[in-house]
Design a protein around this motif. Structure first.
Motif, PDB file in Angstrom:
ATOM      1  N   LEU A 143      27.040  29.869  39.529  1.00  0.00           N
ATOM      2  CA  LEU A 143      26.171  28.806  38.999  1.00  0.00           C
ATOM      3  C   LEU A 143      24.706  29.187  39.120  1.00  0.00           C
ATOM      4  N   GLU A 144      24.328  29.745  40.282  1.00  0.00           N
ATOM      5  CA  GLU A 144      22.941  30.150  40.504  1.00  0.00           C
ATOM      6  C   GLU A 144      22.507  31.208  39.502  1.00  0.00           C
ATOM      7  N   ARG A 145      23.428  32.087  39.119  1.00  0.00           N
ATOM      8  CA  ARG A 145      23.099  33.194  38.215  1.00  0.00           C
ATOM      9  C   ARG A 145      23.453  32.889  36.765  1.00  0.00           C
ATOM     10  N   ASN A 146      23.910  31.653  36.500  1.00  0.00           N
ATOM     11  CA  ASN A 146      24.305  31.240  35.147  1.00  0.00           C
ATOM     12  C   ASN A 146      25.396  32.138  34.553  1.00  0.00           C
ATOM     13  N   ILE A 147      26.357  32.503  35.390  1.00  0.00           N
ATOM     14  CA  ILE A 147      27.484  33.326  34.955  1.00  0.00           C
ATOM     15  C   ILE A 147      28.543  32.386  34.375  1.00  0.00           C
ATOM     16  N   PRO A 148      29.006  32.653  33.151  1.00  0.00           N
ATOM     17  CA  PRO A 148      30.027  31.785  32.553  1.00  0.00           C
ATOM     18  C   PRO A 148      31.334  31.794  33.363  1.00  0.00           C
ATOM     19  N   GLU A 149      32.039  30.694  33.324  1.00  0.00           N
ATOM     20  CA  GLU A 149      33.318  30.579  34.035  1.00  0.00           C
ATOM     21  C   GLU A 149      34.292  31.659  33.578  1.00  0.00           C
ATOM     22  N   SER A 150      34.266  31.986  32.297  1.00  0.00           N
ATOM     23  CA  SER A 150      35.175  33.029  31.790  1.00  0.00           C
ATOM     24  C   SER A 150      34.883  34.375  32.450  1.00  0.00           C
ATOM     25  N   THR A 151      33.624  34.672  32.710  1.00  0.00           N
ATOM     26  CA  THR A 151      33.257  35.918  33.388  1.00  0.00           C
ATOM     27  C   THR A 151      33.692  35.877  34.839  1.00  0.00           C
ATOM     28  N   LEU A 152      33.559  34.716  35.474  1.00  0.00           N
ATOM     29  CA  LEU A 152      34.014  34.581  36.860  1.00  0.00           C
ATOM     30  C   LEU A 152      35.524  34.794  36.960  1.00  0.00           C
ATOM     31  N   CYS A 153      36.258  34.373  35.949  1.00  0.00           N
ATOM     32  CA  CYS A 153      37.708  34.608  35.924  1.00  0.00           C
ATOM     33  C   CYS A 153      38.009  36.101  35.800  1.00  0.00           C
ATOM     34  N   VAL A 154      37.222  36.814  35.007  1.00  0.00           N
ATOM     35  CA  VAL A 154      37.392  38.270  34.884  1.00  0.00           C
ATOM     36  C   VAL A 154      37.092  38.929  36.236  1.00  0.00           C
ATOM     37  N   ILE A 155      36.023  38.499  36.890  1.00  0.00           N
ATOM     38  CA  ILE A 155      35.668  39.037  38.204  1.00  0.00           C
ATOM     39  C   ILE A 155      36.814  38.803  39.189  1.00  0.00           C
ATOM     40  N   ASP A 156      37.379  37.595  39.179  1.00  0.00           N
ATOM     41  CA  ASP A 156      38.524  37.295  40.047  1.00  0.00           C
ATOM     42  C   ASP A 156      39.683  38.250  39.776  1.00  0.00           C
ATOM     43  N   SER A 157      39.955  38.483  38.503  1.00  0.00           N
ATOM     44  CA  SER A 157      41.060  39.361  38.123  1.00  0.00           C
ATOM     45  C   SER A 157      40.815  40.796  38.597  1.00  0.00           C
ATOM     46  N   VAL A 158      39.590  41.275  38.435  1.00  0.00           N
ATOM     47  CA  VAL A 158      39.252  42.627  38.886  1.00  0.00           C
ATOM     48  C   VAL A 158      39.411  42.721  40.408  1.00  0.00           C
ATOM     49  N   HIS A 159      38.937  41.700  41.119  1.00  0.00           N
ATOM     50  CA  HIS A 159      39.085  41.687  42.581  1.00  0.00           C
ATOM     51  C   HIS A 159      40.565  41.731  42.976  1.00  0.00           C
ATOM     52  N   ASP A 160      41.392  40.946  42.302  1.00  0.00           N
ATOM     53  CA  ASP A 160      42.825  40.930  42.598  1.00  0.00           C
ATOM     54  C   ASP A 160      43.442  42.312  42.408  1.00  0.00           C
ATOM     55  N   LYS A 161      43.065  42.970  41.317  1.00  0.00           N
ATOM     56  CA  LYS A 161      43.618  44.303  41.038  1.00  0.00           C
ATOM     57  C   LYS A 161      43.127  45.336  42.058  1.00  0.00           C
ATOM     58  N   LEU A 162      41.860  45.241  42.451  1.00  0.00           N
ATOM     59  CA  LEU A 162      41.353  46.152  43.475  1.00  0.00           C
ATOM     60  C   LEU A 162      42.067  45.922  44.804  1.00  0.00           C
ATOM     61  N   GLU A 163      42.354  44.684  45.119  1.00  0.00           N
ATOM     62  CA  GLU A 163      43.067  44.358  46.358  1.00  0.00           C
ATOM     63  C   GLU A 163      44.459  44.995  46.337  1.00  0.00           C
ATOM     64  N   ILE A 164      45.138  44.927  45.199  1.00  0.00           N
ATOM     65  CA  ILE A 164      46.462  45.544  45.066  1.00  0.00           C
ATOM     66  C   ILE A 164      46.354  47.062  45.219  1.00  0.00           C
ATOM     67  N   LEU A 165      45.371  47.660  44.546  1.00  0.00           N
ATOM     68  CA  LEU A 165      45.176  49.111  44.662  1.00  0.00           C
ATOM     69  C   LEU A 165      44.906  49.517  46.103  1.00  0.00           C
ATOM     70  N   LEU A 166      44.095  48.740  46.782  1.00  0.00           N
ATOM     71  CA  LEU A 166      43.769  49.041  48.174  1.00  0.00           C
ATOM     72  C   LEU A 166      44.996  48.901  49.072  1.00  0.00           C
ATOM     73  N   ASP A 167      45.770  47.848  48.858  1.00  0.00           N
ATOM     74  CA  ASP A 167      46.962  47.603  49.681  1.00  0.00           C
ATOM     75  C   ASP A 167      48.037  48.665  49.476  1.00  0.00           C
ATOM     76  N   THR A 168      48.095  49.227  48.276  1.00  0.00           N
ATOM     77  CA  THR A 168      49.146  50.200  47.976  1.00  0.00           C
ATOM     78  C   THR A 168      48.661  51.639  48.102  1.00  0.00           C
TER      79      THR A 168
END
Length: 90
Positions: A9-34
């Motif tokens: 919100l502070e950076r005026n990032i659209p919700e759709s972009t935040l969803c992409v960021i969440d998805s990238v974080h999830d994938k990095l977490e999987i890569l790190l765990d495996t």
């Protein structure tokens, strides 16, 4: 890991972009765990570095490798796998 909605919100990032960021974080977490020592460490480092730059772009931050946290987590994981009995590795 979820993107900070407050920061978004502070950076005026659209919700759709935040969803992409969440998805990238999830994938990095999987890569790190495996991640294992059978993986090509250099190639994995390059992937994480590129992805960190992409995340900075999504957040509209300046490109700054010193602020990369995922690569630090990958390095810590790699060290723990190399030296499993060393309890001093963070």
């Amino acid at each position: 890991m979820t993107a900070s909605r407050k920061l978004g919100l502070e950076r005026n990032i659209p919700e759709s972009t935040l969803c992409v960021i969440d998805s990238v974080h999830d994938k990095l977490e999987i890569l790190l765990d495996t991640y294992s020592l059978e993986c090509d460490y250099q190639a994995t480092q390059e992937l994480f570095t590129q992805t960190e730059h992409e995340l900075q772009a999504l957040w509209e931050f300046e490109q700054d490798s010193t602020r990369h946290t995922w690569i630090k987590r990958l390095h810590a994981r790699h060290q723990r796998l190399l030296f499993p009995d060393n309890h001093y590795i963070i």
